[in-house]
Write a protein that holds these residues in place. Sequence first.
Motif, PDB file in Angstrom:
ATOM      1  N   ILE A  74       1.062  -1.013   0.566  1.00  0.00           N
ATOM      2  CA  ILE A  74      -0.161   0.410   0.064  1.00  0.00           C
ATOM      3  C   ILE A  74       0.767   1.301  -0.122  1.00  0.00           C
ATOM      4  N   VAL A  75       0.883   1.794  -1.208  1.00  0.00           N
ATOM      5  CA  VAL A  75       1.738   3.364  -1.469  1.00  0.00           C
ATOM      6  C   VAL A  75       1.253   4.417  -0.276  1.00  0.00           C
ATOM      7  N   HIS A  76       2.614   4.313  -0.157  1.00  0.00           N
ATOM      8  CA  HIS A  76       1.848   5.937   0.918  1.00  0.00           C
ATOM      9  C   HIS A  76       2.163   7.450   0.202  1.00  0.00           C
ATOM     10  N   VAL A  77       1.499   7.919   0.149  1.00  0.00           N
ATOM     11  CA  VAL A  77       1.711   9.357  -0.303  1.00  0.00           C
ATOM     12  C   VAL A  77       2.790  10.080  -0.267  1.00  0.00           C
ATOM     13  N   ASP A  78       3.766  10.037   1.056  1.00  0.00           N
ATOM     14  CA  ASP A  78       4.968  10.882   1.356  1.00  0.00           C
ATOM     15  C   ASP A  78       6.222   9.417   1.295  1.00  0.00           C
ATOM     16  N   GLY A  79       6.000   8.513   0.493  1.00  0.00           N
ATOM     17  CA  GLY A  79       6.725   7.738   0.303  1.00  0.00           C
ATOM     18  C   GLY A  79       7.557   6.818   1.482  1.00  0.00           C
ATOM     19  N   SER A  80       6.669   6.979   2.489  1.00  0.00           N
ATOM     20  CA  SER A  80       7.662   5.962   4.154  1.00  0.00           C
ATOM     21  C   SER A  80       5.882   6.458   5.435  1.00  0.00           C
ATOM     22  N   VAL A  81       5.872   5.707   5.921  1.00  0.00           N
ATOM     23  CA  VAL A  81       5.384   5.608   7.357  1.00  0.00           C
ATOM     24  C   VAL A  81       5.265   6.279   7.989  1.00  0.00           C
ATOM     25  N   ASP A  82       4.888   7.403   8.929  1.00  0.00           N
ATOM     26  CA  ASP A  82       4.642   8.718  10.019  1.00  0.00           C
ATOM     27  C   ASP A  82       3.807   9.245  10.524  1.00  0.00           C
ATOM     28  N   PRO A  83       3.195   8.399  11.208  1.00  0.00           N
ATOM     29  CA  PRO A  83       1.928   8.791  11.820  1.00  0.00           C
ATOM     30  C   PRO A  83       1.919  10.883  11.850  1.00  0.00           C
ATOM     31  N   ILE A  84       3.150  10.449  12.687  1.00  0.00           N
ATOM     32  CA  ILE A  84       3.295  12.304  13.431  1.00  0.00           C
ATOM     33  C   ILE A  84       3.551  12.984  12.119  1.00  0.00           C
ATOM     34  N   ARG A  85       4.137  13.447  11.578  1.00  0.00           N
ATOM     35  CA  ARG A  85       4.152  13.772   9.948  1.00  0.00           C
ATOM     36  C   ARG A  85       3.259  14.092   9.576  1.00  0.00           C
ATOM     37  N   ASP A  86       2.143  12.573   9.226  1.00  0.00           N
ATOM     38  CA  ASP A  86       1.177  12.341   8.569  1.00  0.00           C
ATOM     39  C   ASP A  86       0.319  13.376   9.185  1.00  0.00           C
ATOM     40  N   LYS A  87      -0.036  13.163  10.624  1.00  0.00           N
ATOM     41  CA  LYS A  87      -0.522  14.733  11.415  1.00  0.00           C
ATOM     42  C   LYS A  87       0.026  16.177  10.742  1.00  0.00           C
ATOM     43  N   GLU A  88       0.581  16.180  11.130  1.00  0.00           N
ATOM     44  CA  GLU A  88       1.388  17.632  11.159  1.00  0.00           C
ATOM     45  C   GLU A  88       0.464  18.567   9.964  1.00  0.00           C
ATOM     46  N   THR A  89       1.046  17.463   8.139  1.00  0.00           N
ATOM     47  CA  THR A  89       0.485  17.774   7.221  1.00  0.00           C
ATOM     48  C   THR A  89      -0.733  18.251   7.436  1.00  0.00           C
ATOM     49  N   ILE A  90      -1.934  17.685   7.638  1.00  0.00           N
ATOM     50  CA  ILE A  90      -2.800  18.410   7.731  1.00  0.00           C
ATOM     51  C   ILE A  90      -3.680  18.866   8.565  1.00  0.00           C
ATOM     52  N   ASP A  91      -2.766  19.007  10.105  1.00  0.00           N
ATOM     53  CA  ASP A  91      -2.661  19.946  10.654  1.00  0.00           C
ATOM     54  C   ASP A  91      -2.662  21.132  10.193  1.00  0.00           C
ATOM     55  N   MET A  92      -1.026  21.800   9.092  1.00  0.00           N
ATOM     56  CA  MET A  92      -0.993  22.271   9.031  1.00  0.00           C
ATOM     57  C   MET A  92      -1.862  23.034   7.886  1.00  0.00           C
ATOM     58  N   GLU A  93      -2.271  22.246   6.830  1.00  0.00           N
ATOM     59  CA  GLU A  93      -2.970  22.584   6.144  1.00  0.00           C
ATOM     60  C   GLU A  93      -4.525  23.907   7.078  1.00  0.00           C
ATOM     61  N   LEU A  94      -5.754  22.161   7.985  1.00  0.00           N
ATOM     62  CA  LEU A  94      -6.189  23.455   8.558  1.00  0.00           C
ATOM     63  C   LEU A  94      -6.246  24.515   9.250  1.00  0.00           C
ATOM     64  N   GLN A  95      -5.252  24.469  10.043  1.00  0.00           N
ATOM     65  CA  GLN A  95      -4.765  25.490  10.402  1.00  0.00           C
ATOM     66  C   GLN A  95      -4.399  27.560   9.654  1.00  0.00           C
ATOM     67  N   LEU A  96      -3.460  26.678   8.532  1.00  0.00           N
ATOM     68  CA  LEU A  96      -3.711  28.176   7.745  1.00  0.00           C
ATOM     69  C   LEU A  96      -4.797  28.349   6.927  1.00  0.00           C
ATOM     70  N   LYS A  97      -6.022  27.509   7.367  1.00  0.00           N
ATOM     71  CA  LYS A  97      -7.110  27.601   6.301  1.00  0.00           C
ATOM     72  C   LYS A  97      -7.859  28.558   6.743  1.00  0.00           C
ATOM     73  N   ASP A  98      -7.314  27.970   8.979  1.00  0.00           N
ATOM     74  CA  ASP A  98      -8.353  29.076   9.791  1.00  0.00           C
ATOM     75  C   ASP A  98      -7.349  31.046  10.379  1.00  0.00           C
ATOM     76  N   LEU A  99      -6.207  30.569   9.590  1.00  0.00           N
ATOM     77  CA  LEU A  99      -5.041  31.480  10.429  1.00  0.00           C
ATOM     78  C   LEU A  99      -6.144  32.906   8.997  1.00  0.00           C
ATOM     79  N   GLU A 100      -6.803  32.581   7.835  1.00  0.00           N
ATOM     80  CA  GLU A 100      -7.039  33.804   7.006  1.00  0.00           C
ATOM     81  C   GLU A 100      -8.666  33.885   7.166  1.00  0.00           C
ATOM     82  N   THR A 101      -9.277  32.587   7.839  1.00  0.00           N
ATOM     83  CA  THR A 101     -10.787  33.497   8.888  1.00  0.00           C
ATOM     84  C   THR A 101     -10.057  34.700   9.679  1.00  0.00           C
ATOM     85  N   VAL A 102      -9.246  34.401  10.179  1.00  0.00           N
ATOM     86  CA  VAL A 102      -9.230  34.872  11.517  1.00  0.00           C
ATOM     87  C   VAL A 102      -8.310  36.186  10.831  1.00  0.00           C
ATOM     88  N   ASP A 103      -6.836  36.198  10.311  1.00  0.00           N
ATOM     89  CA  ASP A 103      -6.468  37.826   8.780  1.00  0.00           C
ATOM     90  C   ASP A 103      -8.240  38.752   8.363  1.00  0.00           C
TER      91      ASP A 103
END
Length: 364
Positions: free
Chosen positions: A110-139
């Motif tokens: 099962i291919v991983h979109v980033d090439g290796s298994v790392d749940p913390i990195r995956d969590k941070e990827t999604i968190d960052m995208e959601l945080q950036l969207k929320d940052l737009e809302t704040v601004d």
Amino acid sequence: MKAGIVGLPNVGKSTLFNCLSNAKAQSANFPFCTIEPNIGVVNVPDARLQKLESLVDPERVLPATVEIVDIAGLVKGASKGEGLGNQFLGNIRETDAILHVLRCFNDDNIVHVDGSVDPIRDKETIDMELQLKDLETVDKKLDKVKRAAKTGNKEAQKEEAVLLKLKTGLEAGTSVRAIDISDDDREEYVKPLQFITDKPVMYVCNVDEAAAATGNDYVEKVKAAVAQENAEVIVLAVGTEADITELETYEERQMFLEDLGLDEPGSAKLIRGAYKLLDLETYFTAGVKEVRAWTIPVGATAPQAAGVIHTDFEKGFIRAEVIAYNDYVEFGSEAKVKEAGKMRVEGKEYIVKDGDVMHFRFNV
């Protein structure tokens, strides 16, 4: 009220959705196989319902339900429209809670979109995208509030201070739910903006069959990473859960679970967890026609609970006859509960408790 399943592509979201809802969302080994969000209405497992059924012997039994939404996999750059970014973020904004699936297993097939298994990195990827969207809302909101604050408007100045605190937190990679803001300020200034990272979250660690009962090192890392977030973590062997749902009989499913060292499917725990995450609870009606679990928000009054059955029940509410679930079980029937003086009559101010068995009197 609905919970959305989110995660990177290929972490097991659609497989999980399938075994939760038995609605067969396409599940394939490549990103974006879930283009439209699939919505499943899932029964909430509740042993109390089976107990009431055995005591009342009704014609039918109806469980409480919760809506689960399977949302397309998110990729880096989603907040800027990469992949299905804007659509993903729109879909997730419409949910009330987040079930964040993290891949916590190794499998070269099962291919991983980033090439290796790392749940913390995956969590941070999604968190960052959601945080950036929320940052737009704040601004956007800050632009408006700052103008009012400059004129000396005290209310605007107070709101500006809260928004600046949110901006600082989000820029430092902290989700809104984990930023230290007073309950009053959160209610007044944060809630109305419907931040994505303010939604309650449960992390679903998708493990292999061997780790279904005990978890693994990946799971321990996830637990450590989310310790400050006030979030739940659940361990689930999603592929194995899918196999269990394919078995024909209850007995076969139980034998499979026993072999894994589990007392019930992990999906049952996850559904109950989602229900709790959405701040929902259950009351029951019990009669020979039907025994039924009804879903209400925690803190609902008796008239509001009655309104879930029919709006006329709420409009014409007179009183509620209430039996605590434990009393119903102890005495074995409504008649015996009455004899023992354990049935209560409650009025409009009564806050319904989880598990109450209720009968409403109303007049329209």
